[in-house]
Scaffold this motif. Structure first.
Motif, short mmCIF file in Angstrom:
data_model
loop_
_atom_site.label_atom_id
_atom_site.label_comp_id
_atom_site.label_asym_id
_atom_site.label_seq_id
_atom_site.Cartn_x
_atom_site.Cartn_y
_atom_site.Cartn_z
N PHE A 223 0.84 -1.20 0.00
CA PHE A 223 0.00 0.00 0.00
C PHE A 223 0.88 1.25 0.00
N ILE A 224 1.90 1.26 0.84
CA ILE A 224 2.82 2.41 0.87
C ILE A 224 3.56 2.51 -0.47
N GLY A 225 3.95 1.37 -1.02
CA GLY A 225 4.63 1.38 -2.32
C GLY A 225 3.76 1.94 -3.42
N LEU A 226 2.45 1.67 -3.34
CA LEU A 226 1.51 2.21 -4.33
C LEU A 226 1.45 3.73 -4.23
N ILE A 227 1.40 4.25 -3.02
CA ILE A 227 1.39 5.71 -2.84
C ILE A 227 2.65 6.33 -3.42
N VAL A 228 3.79 5.72 -3.13
CA VAL A 228 5.06 6.25 -3.63
C VAL A 228 5.10 6.21 -5.16
N ALA A 229 4.66 5.11 -5.75
CA ALA A 229 4.69 4.99 -7.22
C ALA A 229 3.81 6.03 -7.89
N LYS A 233 7.11 12.95 -5.65
CA LYS A 233 7.34 14.25 -6.29
C LYS A 233 8.43 14.13 -7.37
N PRO A 234 8.26 14.82 -8.48
CA PRO A 234 9.23 14.70 -9.59
C PRO A 234 10.65 15.00 -9.17
N GLU A 235 10.84 16.01 -8.31
CA GLU A 235 12.21 16.36 -7.90
C GLU A 235 12.85 15.27 -7.06
N VAL A 236 12.04 14.52 -6.33
CA VAL A 236 12.58 13.40 -5.56
C VAL A 236 12.91 12.25 -6.49
N LYS A 237 12.00 11.96 -7.43
CA LYS A 237 12.22 10.85 -8.36
C LYS A 237 13.43 11.10 -9.25
N SER A 238 13.66 12.35 -9.62
CA SER A 238 14.78 12.66 -10.52
C SER A 238 16.13 12.59 -9.82
N ASP A 239 16.15 12.68 -8.51
CA ASP A 239 17.39 12.57 -7.73
C ASP A 239 17.54 11.12 -7.28
N ALA A 240 18.33 10.35 -8.00
CA ALA A 240 18.42 8.92 -7.75
C ALA A 240 18.83 8.60 -6.32
N ASP A 241 19.81 9.35 -5.80
CA ASP A 241 20.28 9.08 -4.44
C ASP A 241 19.19 9.36 -3.41
N ALA A 242 18.52 10.50 -3.56
CA ALA A 242 17.45 10.85 -2.62
C ALA A 242 16.30 9.86 -2.72
N ASN A 244 16.36 6.65 -3.80
CA ASN A 244 16.75 5.34 -3.25
C ASN A 244 16.85 5.37 -1.74
N ALA A 245 17.36 6.48 -1.20
CA ALA A 245 17.45 6.59 0.26
C ALA A 245 16.06 6.57 0.88
N PHE A 246 15.10 7.20 0.21
CA PHE A 246 13.73 7.24 0.74
C PHE A 246 13.07 5.87 0.67
N VAL A 247 13.07 5.25 -0.52
CA VAL A 247 12.33 3.99 -0.68
C VAL A 247 12.98 2.84 0.09
N ARG A 248 14.28 2.94 0.37
CA ARG A 248 14.96 1.87 1.09
C ARG A 248 15.09 2.14 2.59
N SER A 249 14.55 3.24 3.04
CA SER A 249 14.65 3.58 4.45
C SER A 249 13.73 2.67 5.28
N ALA A 257 8.31 10.49 6.62
CA ALA A 257 8.78 11.37 5.54
C ALA A 257 7.86 11.37 4.33
N ILE A 258 6.86 10.48 4.29
CA ILE A 258 6.10 10.28 3.06
C ILE A 258 5.31 11.53 2.64
N ALA A 259 4.81 12.30 3.59
CA ALA A 259 4.04 13.50 3.23
C ALA A 259 4.93 14.56 2.61
N ASP A 260 6.23 14.53 2.94
CA ASP A 260 7.17 15.50 2.37
C ASP A 260 7.68 15.04 1.01
N ARG A 261 7.83 13.74 0.82
CA ARG A 261 8.39 13.22 -0.43
C ARG A 261 7.33 13.00 -1.50
#
Length: 405
Positions: A223-229, A233-242, A244-249, A257-261
């Motif tokens: 369910f959380i993965g669905l929200i992220v997908a 936010k485009p700026e988070v998705k375009s920054d590979a490091d940011a 990956n750090a978010f989805v693997r946290s 952090a989900i409401a911010d990302r």
């Protein structure tokens, strides 16, 4: 047949020809039925499934003849839930030629009955003509919306969890009423003529709680993965490091952090929320099962003494009743049911933190068996209904059945 094998000579029906064609359709159907008996081994219809895709057929026909002009197009609803979505009525010399687009196949109708050899020649001629109009075909194809159908892991797991929940909640009251409440359980069971239900009850208090305990955290994280997908936010998705750090946290950090990302949230999640803390009981129970965590003293179900090989129970009772009680103590089906409800309460709480638009989008995809993603516009959509509809027509030949002579 020669005109059917010469695609460059095909043309659309004129308005007058189209009216005349519609008027004679009923008579042609009767005539085809009469001819069928006299021309066995030959058929007037061809179904393209493997040799030409609906995409290639439609983009070719649209590039050459513009919008579809057939009766099925006029009758189709303005959505994706149609047996037939488009059709073209063409002239091949003096003969009629009809293309009809179903969801995953294209039907071709001729005025005459055709052999396998003629069908093969027709398919080859059609595919060869793609190259002649390749640029126009490509330009039109590039203008289409491109949707990727992606797997809805959440819905697949949610359906299984709902089945397990239903198994437990249906069986548990019956067990409590027919076994636990009866001090003469053994006699009662022996007196029953039908005891097949007991095997289902056994699964409902043993394997179902175990499977549900393991699946619940997987369901929640999907369910959380669905929200992220859907809402990252485009700026988070375009920054590979940011990204990956978010989805693997760790899950706890990701939730905070989900409401911010992600877009679509009206306010962030609060760790002090009771449903937030209650969910970790679900995770801990799953971890204990997966890792085999058990404390022989802390988790003891009962104490029994032995004198040599003679067991001496500290509590007495009907043998079968005591057996069922220990099963329920061991697998704790009611606690698992409570965990399931707590997990759903947490999901609802997260949805309550979202904006109306964000919530509508997530709930739409949560319920869709075939959700789609338009990567160009970065949007998700519901592409198809949940049911699958198709039909079969007598007298049609499939391209994969053709004998290459």
């Amino acid at each position: 047949m020669a005109s059917y094998l010469d695609p460059p000579s095909w043309r659309s029906l004129t308005p007058d020809e189209q009216k005349a064609y519609f008027a004679e359709l009923r008579g042609r159907v009767r005539a085809v039925r009469k001819r069928r008996a006299a021309t066995r081994g030959r058929k007037a219809g061809l179904v393209l499934q493997e040799s030409v895709s609906p995409f290639d057929a439609y983009t070719y026909l649209h590039a050459r003849f513009g919008a579809p002009n057939g009766l099925q197009t006029m009758l189709a609803r303005d959505d994706s839930d149609n047996l037939f979505h488009w059709d073209y009525y063409l002239k091949a010399g003096g003969a009629n030629l009809q293309f009809v687009g179903a969801s995953e196949e294209v039907h071709v109708h001729f005025d005459i009955n055709v052999t396998d050899e003629q069908c093969v020649a027709f398919i080859e001629a059609l595919r060869a003509d793609f190259g002649r109009v390749g640029q126009d075909k490509g330009r039109f194809a590039a203008s289409l919306e491109k949707w990727n159908i992606f797997p809805n892991q959440f819905l697949a797991i949610a359906d299984r969890c709902a089945e397990l929940y239903d198994d437990i909640t249906t069986a548990l009251p019956k067990i409590e009423r027919k076994i636990l409440a009866d001090k003469l359980t053994t006699q009662a069971l022996l007196a029953e003529k039908r005891r097949k239900s007991h095997a289902g009850w056994m699964k409902a208090v043993t394997t179902a709680p175990t499977e549900l305990s393991v699946l619940m955290p997987v369901l929640f994280e999907s369910f959380i993965g669905l929200i992220v997908a859907l809402l990252i936010k485009p700026e988070v998705k375009s920054d590979a490091d940011a990204f990956n750090a978010f989805v693997r946290s760790p899950l706890n950090q990701k939730l905070l952090a989900i409401a911010d990302r992600c877009a679509g949230f009206a306010r962030p999640l609060a760790q002090e929320d009771p449903v937030f803390g209650r969910y970790w009981t679900v995770v801990n129970r799953r971890n204990d099962i997966i890792h085999g965590n058990v404390d022989p003293v802390r988790d003891a179900l009962e104490v029994v003494y032995f004198h040599g090989k003679r067991p001496l129970y500290k509590t007495g009772g009907d043998r079968m009743r005591q057996h069922w009680k220990r099963l329920i103590d061991r697998y704790r089906p009611q606690e698992v049911v409570d965990d399931y409800l707590a997990m759903h309460a947490f999901i609802v709480d997260i949805l309550d933190h979202m904006t109306a638009g964000g919530r509508r989008l997530v709930e739409m995809v949560m319920e869709d068996t075939q959700p789609g993603w338009d990567n160009r516009r970065k949007i998700a959509g519901r592409l198809f209904p949940d049911h699958v509809a198709t039909t079969v027509f007598e007298g049609m030949r499939y391209d994969w059945q053709l004998k290459r002579i």
